[in-house]
Design an enzyme around this catalytic site. Structure first.
Site, PDB file in Angstrom:
ATOM      1  N   TYR A  35      32.325  45.852  40.766  1.00 53.54           N
ATOM      2  CA  TYR A  35      32.255  45.911  39.306  1.00 53.54           C
ATOM      3  C   TYR A  35      30.941  46.518  38.853  1.00 53.54           C
ATOM      4  O   TYR A  35      29.882  46.234  39.439  1.00 53.54           O
ATOM      5  CB  TYR A  35      32.344  44.510  38.704  1.00 53.54           C
ATOM      6  CG  TYR A  35      33.724  43.898  38.706  1.00 53.54           C
ATOM      7  CD1 TYR A  35      34.634  44.206  37.692  1.00 53.54           C
ATOM      8  CD2 TYR A  35      34.117  43.002  39.685  1.00 53.54           C
ATOM      9  CE1 TYR A  35      35.889  43.631  37.662  1.00 53.54           C
ATOM     10  CE2 TYR A  35      35.381  42.415  39.667  1.00 53.54           C
ATOM     11  CZ  TYR A  35      36.259  42.735  38.653  1.00 53.54           C
ATOM     12  OH  TYR A  35      37.502  42.161  38.629  1.00 53.54           O
TER      13      TYR A  35
ATOM     14  N   TYR B 275      38.622  42.238  46.107  1.00 50.06           N
ATOM     15  CA  TYR B 275      37.255  41.825  45.823  1.00 50.06           C
ATOM     16  C   TYR B 275      37.014  40.407  46.337  1.00 50.06           C
ATOM     17  O   TYR B 275      37.794  39.505  46.044  1.00 50.06           O
ATOM     18  CB  TYR B 275      37.063  41.922  44.300  1.00 50.06           C
ATOM     19  CG  TYR B 275      35.785  41.325  43.807  1.00 50.06           C
ATOM     20  CD1 TYR B 275      34.609  42.055  43.884  1.00 50.06           C
ATOM     21  CD2 TYR B 275      35.745  40.042  43.278  1.00 50.06           C
ATOM     22  CE1 TYR B 275      33.424  41.505  43.451  1.00 50.06           C
ATOM     23  CE2 TYR B 275      34.561  39.492  42.831  1.00 50.06           C
ATOM     24  CZ  TYR B 275      33.404  40.228  42.921  1.00 50.06           C
ATOM     25  OH  TYR B 275      32.239  39.693  42.499  1.00 50.06           O
TER      26      TYR B 275
ATOM     27  N   HIS C   5      43.370  43.956  40.837  1.00 47.69           N
ATOM     28  CA  HIS C   5      43.810  43.503  39.511  1.00 47.69           C
ATOM     29  C   HIS C   5      43.059  44.237  38.425  1.00 47.69           C
ATOM     30  O   HIS C   5      41.937  44.724  38.630  1.00 47.69           O
ATOM     31  CB  HIS C   5      43.629  41.991  39.352  1.00 47.69           C
ATOM     32  CG  HIS C   5      42.192  41.535  39.391  1.00 47.69           C
ATOM     33  ND1 HIS C   5      41.500  41.381  40.573  1.00 47.69           N
ATOM     34  CD2 HIS C   5      41.317  41.214  38.408  1.00 47.69           C
ATOM     35  CE1 HIS C   5      40.263  40.983  40.308  1.00 47.69           C
ATOM     36  NE2 HIS C   5      40.122  40.886  39.006  1.00 47.69           N
TER      37      HIS C   5
ATOM     38  N   HIS D 218      42.004  43.402  34.408  1.00 50.44           N
ATOM     39  CA  HIS D 218      41.980  42.413  33.323  1.00 50.44           C
ATOM     40  C   HIS D 218      42.498  43.072  32.044  1.00 50.44           C
ATOM     41  O   HIS D 218      42.152  44.227  31.756  1.00 50.44           O
ATOM     42  CB  HIS D 218      40.558  41.914  33.085  1.00 50.44           C
ATOM     43  CG  HIS D 218      39.969  41.191  34.258  1.00 50.44           C
ATOM     44  ND1 HIS D 218      40.032  39.830  34.398  1.00 50.44           N
ATOM     45  CD2 HIS D 218      39.318  41.650  35.358  1.00 50.44           C
ATOM     46  CE1 HIS D 218      39.423  39.467  35.531  1.00 50.44           C
ATOM     47  NE2 HIS D 218      38.976  40.561  36.128  1.00 50.44           N
TER      48      HIS D 218
END
Lengths: 202, 241
Positions: free
Chosen positions: B107, B146, B159, B161
């Site tokens: 991220y 992750y 995924h 969000h």
């Protein structure tokens, strides 16, 4: 009648800032991040600041929270087609704030909302609707912040009066302070345990 | 006329506040029951967004943080679908925001210390408004799995969000999109906070070959359902819900 089921919720996770407050994650990407200006440049009413902590079941501040605020203007109108009336230019009534990563403190500048008509023709006391998401919170928590200097209105508020446990009502009342002549409302939210804040299933 | 209320949320369909296998929920879950609230304007209204709020490139994660002439490393994908309500009606002009890790599961966030590298051409967030039919789309790269500190060897499935508004504050929703066939889905304690396998299935985006652009970008389809609005015989608008 065939209904669809609502998409189930999942936690916003620890990196919610990337999507909803990228500047706080550490990078600039959008022309303008949304939710920084709740009341716009020329709001009616009393300018106020709201500050607080969100506290977990161990008494520790939660430092990766994102809150959204939704409120009426000083006339008690929401900035929405069904919001009860016109609002002034630039008044959105919606804000998005995050906690400081070091201290867990959050805060926003806005105006004190007016009273909004509730159900069955009963006026609600001035309040700000809050929605709280974070790592470890599986479905956003809804609560309301009321104002300590609105005793009379709070006493007849139909939502406060829904809370059967009178001692719990105090968890929704923000304390009024004065900071350099500007009204400051302090509102700590306790997610779990002693003096747990009232949350609503809305 | 009174605006119609939203259908009650099915709290057995959503994850409960306390799901012990997702450890952080243990101290962040209320112990008292929520107070049920019938709707007033405070819940039936919500923020309104327009095209002045966002830029056209904001839904293109292949471009919105890339240097000119460059693009992020990873599997190029389109994520598209419709935002509907429980009455299967489209939710138009509503804000959809997404965020995700890069192709390696890293991220772009100052708190993420995973050793997989940052991609200099990938920010990891996007936003768009649904059109008049409730349709939305994003271009991005498929995120990587992750690791996270829950159990010692926990890995999040790939995924994205997803945050959606709807027309009233009571519809506000944040969720996560997963990818068809990912074997990590069945192992994830965050996925497993959702008790019903059919509910989990709603979060799995389907490979969509018909929307795939040959020699360019693979597509996944993901519809989002927000709470529907009730109507009664007396409160009903003539045109229905």
């Amino acid at each position: 009648m065939k209904y669809l089921k609502e998409t189930p919720s999942q936690t916003a996770g620890p990196y919610v800032h990337i999507g909803l407050a990228p500047g706080a994650a550490g990078f600039d990407i959008y022309r303008e991040e949304l939710g920084h200006d709740i009341a716009g440049p020329n709001p009616k009413g009393e300018r106020i600041r709201v500050e607080g902590l969100v506290i977990d079941g161990t008494g520790s501040p939660i430092k990766d929270v994102l809150l959204e605020a939704w409120q009426a203007n000083a006339d008690g109108h929401y900035a929405h087609p069904e919001g009860g009336g016109e609002v002034e230019e630039g008044f959105r009534g919606w804000g998005r704030v995050i906690t400081d990563f070091e201290t867990g403190e959050w805060g926003f500048d806005t105006v004190k909302p007016g009273r909004v008509m509730g159900r069955n023709g009963r006026l609600m006391a001035p309040h700000i609707n809050l929605w709280i998401v974070a790592r470890g919170i599986n479905l956003g928590l809804n609560t309301r912040m009321y104002f300590a200097d609105e005793d009379a209105a709070n006493a007849e508020d139909p939502v406060i009066n829904l809370i059967e446990w009178e001692r719990r009502r105090a968890t929704l009342i923000a304390r009024r302070e004065d900071r350099d002549g500007l009204p400051l409302y302090r509102f700590d939210i306790k997610v779990q345990g002693q003096d747990e804040t009232v949350f609503f299933d809305i | 006329m009174k605006p119609a209320e939203f259908y009650a949320r099915d709290r057995r369909w959503h994850p409960p506040a306390l799901a012990r296998d997702y450890k952080t929920s243990v101290t962040r879950s209320p112990q008292y029951a929520a107070i049920s609230l019938q709707h007033s304007a405070s819940e039936l209204t919500g923020p309104v967004f327009g095209h002045n709020d966002i830029d056209a490139v904001d839904n293109d994660l292949l471009a919105n943080y890339a240097q000119p002439g460059e693009s992020p490393i990873g599997e190029r994908i389109i994520v598209h679908g419709r935002v509907l309500d429980e009455n299967a009606r489209p939710v138009p002009n509503t804000l959809v925001e997404i965020w995700q890790a890069n192709a390696g599961g890293r991220y772009r966030h100052k708190k993420d210390t995973y050793l997989a590298p940052i991609d200099p051409n990938f920010g990891g967030c996007g936003r768009t408004l649904t059109d008049e039919n409730g349709y939305y789309y994003f271009r991005t790269v498929k995120p990587g799995a992750y690791p996270w500190r829950n159990w010692v060897n926990d890995w999040r499935p790939a995924h994205i969000h997803v945050s959606v508004f709807g027309s009233g504050f009571a519809q506000r929703l944040i969720t996560q999109l997963y990818f068809e066939g990912d074997p990590l889905i069945a192992k994830c304690p965050i996925v497993a906070t959702i008790p019903d396998p059919q509910a989990i299935d709603m979060l799995i985006a389907r490979l969509d070959m018909n929307a795939t652009i040959p020699l360019d970008t693979i597509a996944y389809h993901f519809d989002i359902v927000l709470r529907g609005r009730r109507s009664t015989l007396f409160e009903n608008r003539l045109e229905g819900n």
